[in-house]
Design an enzyme around this catalytic site. Sequence first.
Site, PDB file in Angstrom:
ATOM      1  N   ILE A 102       7.075  -3.281  10.777  1.00 57.11           N
ATOM      2  CA  ILE A 102       6.697  -1.900  11.065  1.00 57.11           C
ATOM      3  C   ILE A 102       5.164  -1.773  10.976  1.00 57.11           C
ATOM      4  CG2 ILE A 102       8.862  -0.709  10.470  1.00 57.11           C
ATOM      5  CD1 ILE A 102       5.963  -0.922   8.018  1.00 57.11           C
ATOM      6  N   ARG A 109       1.993  -3.937  12.861  1.00 54.35           N
ATOM      7  CA  ARG A 109       1.484  -3.988  14.231  1.00 54.35           C
ATOM      8  C   ARG A 109       2.004  -5.269  14.885  1.00 54.35           C
ATOM      9  NH1 ARG A 109       0.524   0.746  14.032  1.00 54.35           N
ATOM     10  NH2 ARG A 109      -1.522   1.730  13.946  1.00 54.35           N
ATOM     11  N   HIS A 128       8.173   1.494  18.962  1.00 52.08           N
ATOM     12  CA  HIS A 128       7.035   1.941  18.137  1.00 52.08           C
ATOM     13  C   HIS A 128       7.169   3.425  17.766  1.00 52.08           C
ATOM     14  CE1 HIS A 128       2.539   1.172  17.111  1.00 52.08           C
ATOM     15  NE2 HIS A 128       3.092   2.020  16.262  1.00 52.08           N
ATOM     16  N   GLY A 149       0.843  -1.198   0.000  1.00 51.54           N
ATOM     17  CA  GLY A 149       0.000   0.000   0.000  1.00 51.54           C
ATOM     18  C   GLY A 149       0.875   1.242   0.000  1.00 51.54           C
ATOM     19  N   ARG A 150       0.401   2.291   0.691  1.00 45.73           N
ATOM     20  CA  ARG A 150       1.158   3.553   0.714  1.00 45.73           C
ATOM     21  C   ARG A 150       2.557   3.329   1.278  1.00 45.73           C
ATOM     22  NH1 ARG A 150      -4.423   5.596   2.374  1.00 45.73           N
ATOM     23  NH2 ARG A 150      -4.008   4.187   4.097  1.00 45.73           N
ATOM     24  N   ILE A 151       2.623   2.714   2.482  1.00 45.70           N
ATOM     25  CA  ILE A 151       3.925   2.528   3.132  1.00 45.70           C
ATOM     26  C   ILE A 151       4.735   1.457   2.405  1.00 45.70           C
ATOM     27  CG2 ILE A 151       5.043   1.781   5.284  1.00 45.70           C
ATOM     28  CD1 ILE A 151       2.632   3.102   6.780  1.00 45.70           C
ATOM     29  N   SER A 156      -0.258  -9.387  -1.311  1.00 45.63           N
ATOM     30  CA  SER A 156      -1.425  -8.688  -0.771  1.00 45.63           C
ATOM     31  C   SER A 156      -2.626  -9.520  -1.196  1.00 45.63           C
ATOM     32  CB  SER A 156      -1.510  -7.253  -1.295  1.00 45.63           C
ATOM     33  OG  SER A 156      -1.509  -7.266  -2.697  1.00 45.63           O
ATOM     34  N   ARG A 157      -3.832  -9.084  -0.841  1.00 45.81           N
ATOM     35  CA  ARG A 157      -4.986  -9.934  -1.155  1.00 45.81           C
ATOM     36  C   ARG A 157      -5.187 -10.056  -2.659  1.00 45.81           C
ATOM     37  NH1 ARG A 157      -8.990  -6.865   2.745  1.00 45.81           N
ATOM     38  NH2 ARG A 157      -7.818  -5.210   1.706  1.00 45.81           N
ATOM     39  N   SER A 158      -4.781  -9.010  -3.392  1.00 47.89           N
ATOM     40  CA  SER A 158      -4.923  -9.086  -4.846  1.00 47.89           C
ATOM     41  C   SER A 158      -3.672  -8.511  -5.498  1.00 47.89           C
ATOM     42  CB  SER A 158      -6.150  -8.292  -5.283  1.00 47.89           C
ATOM     43  OG  SER A 158      -6.038  -6.977  -4.775  1.00 47.89           O
ATOM     44  N   GLU A 186       2.596  -4.098  23.712  1.00 51.03           N
ATOM     45  CA  GLU A 186       3.413  -2.910  23.984  1.00 51.03           C
ATOM     46  C   GLU A 186       2.968  -2.238  25.271  1.00 51.03           C
ATOM     47  OE1 GLU A 186       3.128  -0.535  20.428  1.00 51.03           O
ATOM     48  OE2 GLU A 186       3.844  -2.177  19.213  1.00 51.03           O
ATOM     49  N   ASP A 212       9.620  -2.733  15.219  1.00 48.36           N
ATOM     50  CA  ASP A 212       9.169  -1.450  15.773  1.00 48.36           C
ATOM     51  C   ASP A 212       7.949  -1.662  16.654  1.00 48.36           C
ATOM     52  OD1 ASP A 212       9.166   1.396  16.046  1.00 48.36           O
ATOM     53  OD2 ASP A 212       7.554   1.542  14.560  1.00 48.36           O
TER      54      ASP A 212
HETATM   55  P1  NAP Z   1      -2.569   1.050   3.053  1.00 45.33           P
HETATM   56  O1  NAP Z   1      -2.148   2.089   2.072  1.00 45.33           O
HETATM   57  O2  NAP Z   1      -4.019   0.814   3.280  1.00 45.33           O
HETATM   58  O3  NAP Z   1      -1.874  -0.317   2.576  1.00 45.33           O
HETATM   59  C1  NAP Z   1      -2.159  -1.536   3.141  1.00 45.33           C
HETATM   60  C2  NAP Z   1      -1.802  -2.652   2.166  1.00 45.33           C
HETATM   61  O4  NAP Z   1      -2.018  -3.892   2.844  1.00 45.33           O
HETATM   62  C3  NAP Z   1      -2.630  -2.659   0.901  1.00 45.33           C
HETATM   63  O5  NAP Z   1      -1.756  -2.794  -0.193  1.00 45.33           O
HETATM   64  C4  NAP Z   1      -3.502  -3.905   1.015  1.00 45.33           C
HETATM   65  O6  NAP Z   1      -3.619  -4.510  -0.278  1.00 45.33           O
HETATM   66  C5  NAP Z   1      -2.679  -4.788   1.956  1.00 45.33           C
HETATM   67  N1  NAP Z   1      -3.519  -5.704   2.724  1.00 45.33           N
HETATM   68  C6  NAP Z   1      -4.710  -5.469   3.326  1.00 45.33           C
HETATM   69  N2  NAP Z   1      -5.185  -6.599   3.881  1.00 45.33           N
HETATM   70  C7  NAP Z   1      -4.279  -7.561   3.596  1.00 45.33           C
HETATM   71  C8  NAP Z   1      -4.211  -8.949   3.868  1.00 45.33           C
HETATM   72  N3  NAP Z   1      -5.202  -9.578   4.522  1.00 45.33           N
HETATM   73  N4  NAP Z   1      -3.134  -9.641   3.453  1.00 45.33           N
HETATM   74  C9  NAP Z   1      -2.142  -9.032   2.757  1.00 45.33           C
HETATM   75  N5  NAP Z   1      -2.153  -7.721   2.442  1.00 45.33           N
HETATM   76  C10 NAP Z   1      -3.208  -6.993   2.875  1.00 45.33           C
HETATM   77  O7  NAP Z   1      -1.951   1.316   4.486  1.00 45.33           O
HETATM   78  P2  NAP Z   1      -0.604   2.105   4.859  1.00 45.33           P
HETATM   79  O8  NAP Z   1      -0.872   3.557   4.974  1.00 45.33           O
HETATM   80  O9  NAP Z   1       0.474   1.646   3.941  1.00 45.33           O
HETATM   81  O10 NAP Z   1      -0.377   1.537   6.348  1.00 45.33           O
HETATM   82  C11 NAP Z   1      -0.192   0.165   6.572  1.00 45.33           C
HETATM   83  C12 NAP Z   1      -0.135  -0.158   8.059  1.00 45.33           C
HETATM   84  O11 NAP Z   1       1.104   0.256   8.603  1.00 45.33           O
HETATM   85  C13 NAP Z   1      -1.170   0.552   8.939  1.00 45.33           C
HETATM   86  O12 NAP Z   1      -2.428  -0.091   8.904  1.00 45.33           O
HETATM   87  C14 NAP Z   1      -0.539   0.516  10.305  1.00 45.33           C
HETATM   88  O13 NAP Z   1      -0.981  -0.587  11.039  1.00 45.33           O
HETATM   89  C15 NAP Z   1       0.956   0.354  10.012  1.00 45.33           C
HETATM   90  N6  NAP Z   1       1.697   1.546  10.482  1.00 45.33           N
HETATM   91  C16 NAP Z   1       2.634   1.410  11.455  1.00 45.33           C
HETATM   92  C17 NAP Z   1       3.343   2.518  11.906  1.00 45.33           C
HETATM   93  C18 NAP Z   1       4.389   2.415  12.964  1.00 45.33           C
HETATM   94  O14 NAP Z   1       4.578   3.352  13.722  1.00 45.33           O
HETATM   95  N7  NAP Z   1       5.133   1.328  13.057  1.00 45.33           N
HETATM   96  C19 NAP Z   1       3.050   3.777  11.396  1.00 45.33           C
HETATM   97  C20 NAP Z   1       2.092   3.889  10.393  1.00 45.33           C
HETATM   98  C21 NAP Z   1       1.426   2.766   9.949  1.00 45.33           C
HETATM   99  P3  NAP Z   1      -4.895  -5.416  -0.668  1.00 45.33           P
HETATM  100  O15 NAP Z   1      -6.106  -4.584  -0.362  1.00 45.33           O
HETATM  101  O16 NAP Z   1      -4.702  -5.717  -2.124  1.00 45.33           O
HETATM  102  O17 NAP Z   1      -4.787  -6.637   0.164  1.00 45.33           O
END
Ligand code: NAP
Length: 313
Positions: free
Chosen positions: A230, A232, A279, A153-155, A174-176, A261, A256
């Site tokens: 990074i 959860r 974290h 996704g974004r990250i 990822s799922r797709s 936690e 992280d």
């Molecule tokens: P995002 O843009 O929504 O990207 C999430 C990605 O995960 C999507 O590509 C999605 O693709 C995939 N995904 C969703 N369900 C899935 C599954 N069951 N199996 C495999 N892939 C799956 O989110 P983001 O902004 O990148 O953030 C991602 C996560 O990073 C957050 O939800 C948060 O928990 C974590 N995060 C952690 C920190 C930290 O401090 N360590 C900071 C920010 C965020 P599909 O829909 O095709 O599956």
Amino acid sequence: MESIGVLMPIPMNSYLEGELEKRFNLFKLWTVPHKAQFLKENADSVRAVIGNSSSGADADLIDALPKLEIVASFSVGIDKVDLKKCKEKGIRVTNTPDVLTEDVADLAIGLMLAVLRRLCESDRFVRSGKWKMGDYKLTTKFTGKTVGIIGLGRIGQAIATRAEAFNCPISYHSRSQKADVKHKYYPTVVELAANCDILVVACPLTEETRHIINREVIDALGPKGVLINIGRGPHVDESELVSALVEGRLGGAGLDVYQNEPEVPEELFGLENVVLLPHVGSATVETRTAMADLVIGNLEAHFLKKPLLTPVV
Ligand code: NAP
């Protein structure tokens, strides 16, 4: 808007607190001695709750606040918010996407370098005076290693862009499969783990992704493989991770986030192939300020009956 009650259950960020106090009637729950009593007495005044990665809005809190209209999370992950309940009750939910992407991706690369090149361990080597007794041992090259990303996704994308600059081939699960992405796609996490050197967890925490890193995935990654989390803590079966690291069945880990936690398994403290961060993925002054501004922007939009900036629900 000064009369609108906004509940912040735990301290999150002093800038955010200050900006909320300027605009709303902010209830800082952690400063109150009898929380349950306070919630009961003020339940009808609270129209917004501020969440983050450790405190959200579960069914009990939502039920306790009959006038709740919006949960504005000071995080992109909304795994602490009962989304189903919010949808049922017509409660809006917002998060802070995009503004934190770069910091989290930077940190993921930092963890890869720190684990492979033993940055923290060699820093401790210098500080302890051991250098005078001989050179530090050889470590492992990062450039060119295959990076597998769960959740492009974004990250995940931002991590891929950075890793490509280190000539790392990228693959993902990822799922797709993403139509516009050239990286190799694996339909299962096990296949991804078996075909990469560094496996990064960057997907949201859901029922589906809880323990997405299990014994089978760890075994597929193997004694030379490195896990970077990074996402959860509950993405990883932590006891399986600890035993694999202690027994040398996994090459290393950069973490992280953790299951409970701020509790971190003490078995990891003595391992030089493990880097442990508290974290801090998005924890820079710049990004936390941008996240706070987004929380405020969403609340203002909601109470002024304008479109939300970053709605989840
Ligand atoms: P995002 O843009 O929504 O990207 C999430 C990605 O995960 C999507 O590509 C999605 O693709 C995939 N995904 C969703 N369900 C899935 C599954 N069951 N199996 C495999 N892939 C799956 O989110 P983001 O902004 O990148 O953030 C991602 C996560 O990073 C957050 O939800 C948060 O928990 C974590 N995060 C952690 C920190 C930290 O401090 N360590 C900071 C920010 C965020 P599909 O829909 O095709 O599956």
